[in-house]
Design a protein around this motif. Structure first.
Motif, PDB file in Angstrom:
ATOM      1  N   ASP A  14      -6.750 -11.997 -13.961  1.00 14.24           N
ATOM      2  CA  ASP A  14      -5.613 -12.916 -13.863  1.00 14.24           C
ATOM      3  C   ASP A  14      -4.657 -12.527 -12.761  1.00 14.24           C
ATOM      4  OD1 ASP A  14      -5.511 -13.133 -17.460  1.00 14.24           O
ATOM      5  OD2 ASP A  14      -6.567 -14.389 -16.002  1.00 14.24           O
ATOM      6  N   ILE A  15      -4.785 -11.303 -12.232  1.00 12.93           N
ATOM      7  CA  ILE A  15      -3.890 -10.830 -11.168  1.00 12.93           C
ATOM      8  C   ILE A  15      -4.586 -10.969  -9.830  1.00 12.93           C
ATOM      9  CG2 ILE A  15      -2.550  -8.868 -10.343  1.00 12.93           C
ATOM     10  CD1 ILE A  15      -1.592  -9.939 -12.975  1.00 12.93           C
ATOM     11  N   ASP A  16      -3.816 -11.255  -8.785  1.00 12.83           N
ATOM     12  CA  ASP A  16      -4.381 -11.385  -7.449  1.00 12.83           C
ATOM     13  C   ASP A  16      -4.909 -10.037  -6.983  1.00 12.83           C
ATOM     14  OD1 ASP A  16      -2.995 -12.410  -4.218  1.00 12.83           O
ATOM     15  OD2 ASP A  16      -5.042 -12.020  -4.885  1.00 12.83           O
ATOM     16  N   ASN A  17      -6.238  -9.923  -6.791  1.00  8.25           N
ATOM     17  CA  ASN A  17      -6.857  -8.652  -6.417  1.00  8.25           C
ATOM     18  C   ASN A  17      -6.995  -8.492  -4.913  1.00  8.25           C
ATOM     19  OD1 ASN A  17      -7.183  -7.936  -9.112  1.00  8.25           O
ATOM     20  ND2 ASN A  17      -9.149  -8.978  -9.258  1.00  8.25           N
ATOM     21  N   LYS A  18      -6.374  -9.365  -4.181  1.00  6.43           N
ATOM     22  CA  LYS A  18      -6.507  -9.317  -2.730  1.00  6.43           C
ATOM     23  C   LYS A  18      -6.010  -7.988  -2.169  1.00  6.43           C
ATOM     24  CE  LYS A  18      -5.264 -11.874   1.434  1.00  6.43           C
ATOM     25  NZ  LYS A  18      -4.544 -13.037   1.972  1.00  6.43           N
ATOM     26  N   PHE A  19      -4.926  -7.466  -2.737  1.00  4.23           N
ATOM     27  CA  PHE A  19      -4.353  -6.219  -2.237  1.00  4.23           C
ATOM     28  C   PHE A  19      -5.340  -5.058  -2.385  1.00  4.23           C
ATOM     29  CE2 PHE A  19      -2.253  -2.186  -3.074  1.00  4.23           C
ATOM     30  CZ  PHE A  19      -1.512  -2.039  -1.923  1.00  4.23           C
ATOM     31  N   VAL A  20      -5.975  -4.978  -3.543  1.00  4.15           N
ATOM     32  CA  VAL A  20      -6.918  -3.889  -3.805  1.00  4.15           C
ATOM     33  C   VAL A  20      -8.081  -3.941  -2.822  1.00  4.15           C
ATOM     34  CG1 VAL A  20      -8.483  -2.880  -5.500  1.00  4.15           C
ATOM     35  CG2 VAL A  20      -6.292  -3.815  -6.233  1.00  4.15           C
ATOM     36  N   SER A  21      -8.571  -5.151  -2.582  1.00  5.05           N
ATOM     37  CA  SER A  21      -9.679  -5.316  -1.640  1.00  5.05           C
ATOM     38  C   SER A  21      -9.252  -4.914  -0.236  1.00  5.05           C
ATOM     39  CB  SER A  21     -10.142  -6.781  -1.645  1.00  5.05           C
ATOM     40  OG  SER A  21     -11.124  -6.999  -0.671  1.00  5.05           O
ATOM     41  N   ILE A  73      -6.740  -2.752   0.712  1.00  4.30           N
ATOM     42  CA  ILE A  73      -6.525  -1.311   0.877  1.00  4.30           C
ATOM     43  C   ILE A  73      -7.866  -0.582   0.908  1.00  4.30           C
ATOM     44  CG2 ILE A  73      -6.281  -0.883  -1.605  1.00  4.30           C
ATOM     45  CD1 ILE A  73      -4.460   0.943   1.244  1.00  4.30           C
ATOM     46  N   SER A  74      -8.846  -1.121   0.222  1.00  2.00           N
ATOM     47  CA  SER A  74     -10.178  -0.520   0.244  1.00  2.00           C
ATOM     48  C   SER A  74     -10.773  -0.591   1.647  1.00  2.00           C
ATOM     49  CB  SER A  74     -11.090  -1.256  -0.743  1.00  2.00           C
ATOM     50  OG  SER A  74     -12.377  -0.689  -0.748  1.00  2.00           O
ATOM     51  N   LYS A  75     -10.506  -1.700   2.349  1.00  2.00           N
ATOM     52  CA  LYS A  75     -10.982  -1.851   3.732  1.00  2.00           C
ATOM     53  C   LYS A  75     -10.297  -0.842   4.647  1.00  2.00           C
ATOM     54  CE  LYS A  75     -11.077  -6.045   5.316  1.00  2.00           C
ATOM     55  NZ  LYS A  75     -10.626  -7.434   5.573  1.00  2.00           N
ATOM     56  N   PHE A  76      -8.988  -0.646   4.455  1.00  2.00           N
ATOM     57  CA  PHE A  76      -8.247   0.336   5.251  1.00  2.00           C
ATOM     58  C   PHE A  76      -8.829   1.737   5.014  1.00  2.00           C
ATOM     59  CE2 PHE A  76      -5.396  -3.055   5.909  1.00  2.00           C
ATOM     60  CZ  PHE A  76      -4.446  -2.700   6.853  1.00  2.00           C
ATOM     61  N   LYS A  77      -9.086   2.051   3.757  1.00  2.65           N
ATOM     62  CA  LYS A  77      -9.601   3.360   3.375  1.00  2.65           C
ATOM     63  C   LYS A  77     -10.961   3.621   4.028  1.00  2.65           C
ATOM     64  CE  LYS A  77     -11.246   5.784  -0.784  1.00  2.65           C
ATOM     65  NZ  LYS A  77     -12.686   5.685  -0.555  1.00  2.65           N
ATOM     66  N   THR A  78     -11.847   2.615   3.941  1.00  2.00           N
ATOM     67  CA  THR A  78     -13.184   2.753   4.513  1.00  2.00           C
ATOM     68  C   THR A  78     -13.128   2.937   6.025  1.00  2.00           C
ATOM     69  OG1 THR A  78     -14.124   1.373   2.760  1.00  2.00           O
ATOM     70  CG2 THR A  78     -15.441   1.651   4.754  1.00  2.00           C
ATOM     71  N   LEU A  79     -12.277   2.148   6.677  1.00  2.58           N
ATOM     72  CA  LEU A  79     -12.146   2.238   8.133  1.00  2.58           C
ATOM     73  C   LEU A  79     -11.659   3.618   8.559  1.00  2.58           C
ATOM     74  CD1 LEU A  79     -12.282   0.644  10.820  1.00  2.58           C
ATOM     75  CD2 LEU A  79      -9.878   0.074  10.489  1.00  2.58           C
ATOM     76  N   TYR A  80     -10.687   4.146   7.810  1.00  4.34           N
ATOM     77  CA  TYR A  80     -10.144   5.463   8.137  1.00  4.34           C
ATOM     78  C   TYR A  80     -11.207   6.546   7.956  1.00  4.34           C
ATOM     79  CZ  TYR A  80      -6.908   9.401   8.334  1.00  4.34           C
ATOM     80  OH  TYR A  80      -6.279  10.565   8.694  1.00  4.34           O
ATOM     81  N   GLU A  81     -11.927   6.498   6.854  1.00  6.24           N
ATOM     82  CA  GLU A  81     -12.945   7.511   6.572  1.00  6.24           C
ATOM     83  C   GLU A  81     -14.069   7.492   7.608  1.00  6.24           C
ATOM     84  OE1 GLU A  81     -12.831   8.137   1.744  1.00  6.24           O
ATOM     85  OE2 GLU A  81     -14.006   6.476   2.550  1.00  6.24           O
TER      86      GLU A  81
END
Length: 340
Positions: free
Chosen positions: A202-209, A211-219
Motif C-alpha cells: 500500500d506504500i509507494d515503493n519507488k524510493f526503495v527501488s 536507493i537500491s539502484k544507487f547502492k548497486t551503482l556505487y558498489e
C-alpha cells in the motif's frame, strides 16, 4: 488551436523570470508552449504527460506545479487535471472576432466551472467581452456585462476544495516516512534483498527501488558500502536523480579519482549551482559553454573535467591503491614484529 505559441523576447529580462532557476525557466516556457495549450489559457494537462514531455519525475513535476501556484502564475485542479495560466489573457489579446469565437468554443469543453469563472474575472479585468450564454455556470451571464467572480472562486481561495485530498496525502506521507525509516535501517545490511521492498504494497515503493539502484551503482564502480557511506547514499538519493549520480561517478572515473570524497565534491559543486537532475546539468553546461570566454575556469576542455577544477589540489595519496612493493614491505615488518 494555433500551431505556434509566441514568446516575447523580453521574457528573459522579465524581473520575475530573472529570479527563477534554470529548471523553473524551462518549466514555465513548457507551460506556455506545450501542445495542450489553448487560446483561453485553460487546458487539460495530466501530470503523466508533463513527465513524458519534460523528462522530469513525478516528484519534480509536483514540486514545480506547487511552486508556480505559490508564485500565483498558475492554477491547477487535480480533479479535472486542468491548468490555468493566470497571465495568459494579459499577453494574448482577445479583440479579434475569430479569437473570441475560438475561446467561447474552448470554454464549452472546460470541465472545471471554477476555472471558467477565474478566466472570466481576468477578461473583466482587461475589458474583454465573452459570450457566456452557452456556459452552464449556475447563473445567467451575457457578453455585455461579465460579473466579477465571487470570493469563493478567487485565486487565493481555490485551494479550499483540496483540503480533504491534502489531509489524505499528509497521512500517506507519514506512513511513507515510517516505511522509509524501516527500509533505511536494513538497506545496507549484508542480508539486504530487493524483495524487502514488497513488504507493504500500500506504500509507494519507488524510493526503495531507487536507493537500491544507487547502492548497486556505487558498489560496481567505487567499492563496498559501510554504514557511513550508506547514510551518505541515502541523503544523495533524496536530493538528486539517478542519472545525475551516475554522471558524477563517470566524471570521477575519467579523472582517475573514483572515490566517495571526490564524487561528493562534484555533487556539492552541482548543489551550489542548484543542479538536481541531469536536465539541470545539461542546461548548466550550455550556460558555461556560452560564457567560456568570460569564465575561463569553466571553459570546456576535452581532456579535463570542468567540474573537478576546485578539487585539483586534493591529496590523491589518501585514496590511491598501495603498490605491490609497499604491501610486501608491510608484510615483512609484520613478520619481524611477530618474531620479536
Amino acid at each position: 488551436m494555433a500551431v505556434y505559441r509566441h514568446i516575447h523576447i523580453d521574457y528573459w529580462q522579465d524581473g520575475f523570470v530573472l529570479d527563477l532557476t534554470p529548471e523553473e525557466k524551462y518549466f514555465y516556457i513548457y507551460l506556455m508552449t506545450n501542445s495542450k495549450t489553448s487560446q483561453c489559457g485553460i487546458y487539460e494537462l495530466p501530470k503523466r504527460i508533463i513527465e513524458t514531455e519534460t523528462g522530469y519525475n513525478r516528484e519534480t513535476v509536483e514540486k514545480l506545479i506547487c511552486r508556480f501556484e505559490e508564485y500565483e502564475k498558475i492554477v491547477y485542479f487535480e480533479d479535472t487535471k486542468e491548468l490555468f495560466l493566470k497571465n495568459w489573457i494579459k499577453h494574448n489579446k482577445v479583440v479579434s472576432p475569430k479569437v473570441k469565437k475560438c475561446i467561447e468554443k474552448e470554454l464549452l469543453n472546460v470541465k472545471s466551472k471554477k476555472l471558467i469563472e477565474l478566466f472570466l474575472k481576468e477578461c473583466n479585468r482587461y475589458g474583454y467581452s465573452i459570450d457566456t450564454h452557452n456556459l452552464k455556470l449556475g447563473t445567467t451571464m451575457d457578453s455585455v456585462s461579465i460579473p466579477v467572480v465571487e470570493d469563493e472562486y478567487s485565486l487565493e481561495n481555490h485551494y479550499g476544495e483540496k483540503e480533504e485530498e491534502e489531509e489524505k496525502e499528509k497521512e500517506k506521507q507519514k506512513q511513507k516516512e515510517k516505511y522509509k525509516e524501516k527500509e533505511k535501517q536494513k538497506l545496507f545490511s549484508s542480508n539486504f534483498d530487493s524483495e524487502n521492498s514488497s513488504d507493504n504494497e500500500d506504500i509507494d515503493n519507488k524510493f526503495v527501488s531507487n536507493i537500491s539502484k544507487f547502492k548497486t551503482l556505487y558498489e560496481q564502480n567505487v567499492g563496498l558500502i559501510n554504514p557511513i557511506v550508506g547514510q551518505w547514499l541515502f541523503e544523495v538519493c533524496e536530493s538528486i536523480d539517478y542519472k545525475l549520480f551516475k554522471r558524477a561517478i563517470e566524471i570521477a572515473t575519467d579523472k582517475g579519482k573514483c572515490n566517495k570524497g571526490y564524487i561528493n565534491g562534484i555533487l556539492k559543486q552541482w548543489s551550489d549551482n542548484n543542479i538536481k537532475s541531469i536536465n539541470d546539468l545539461k542546461a548548466y553546461e550550455i550556460t558555461l559553454k556560452n560564457r567560456g570566454e568570460s569564465y575561463g575556469k569553466y571553459k570546456c576542455e576535452p581532456s579535463k573535467s570542468k567540474y573537478a577544477t576546485t578539487l585539483e589540489e586534493e591529496n590523491e595519496g589518501i585514496y590511491r591503491k598501495p603498490t605491490d612493493e609497499e604491501i610486501e614491505s608491510v608484510r615483512r615488518e609484520l613478520q619481524c614484529f611477530r618474531k620479536e
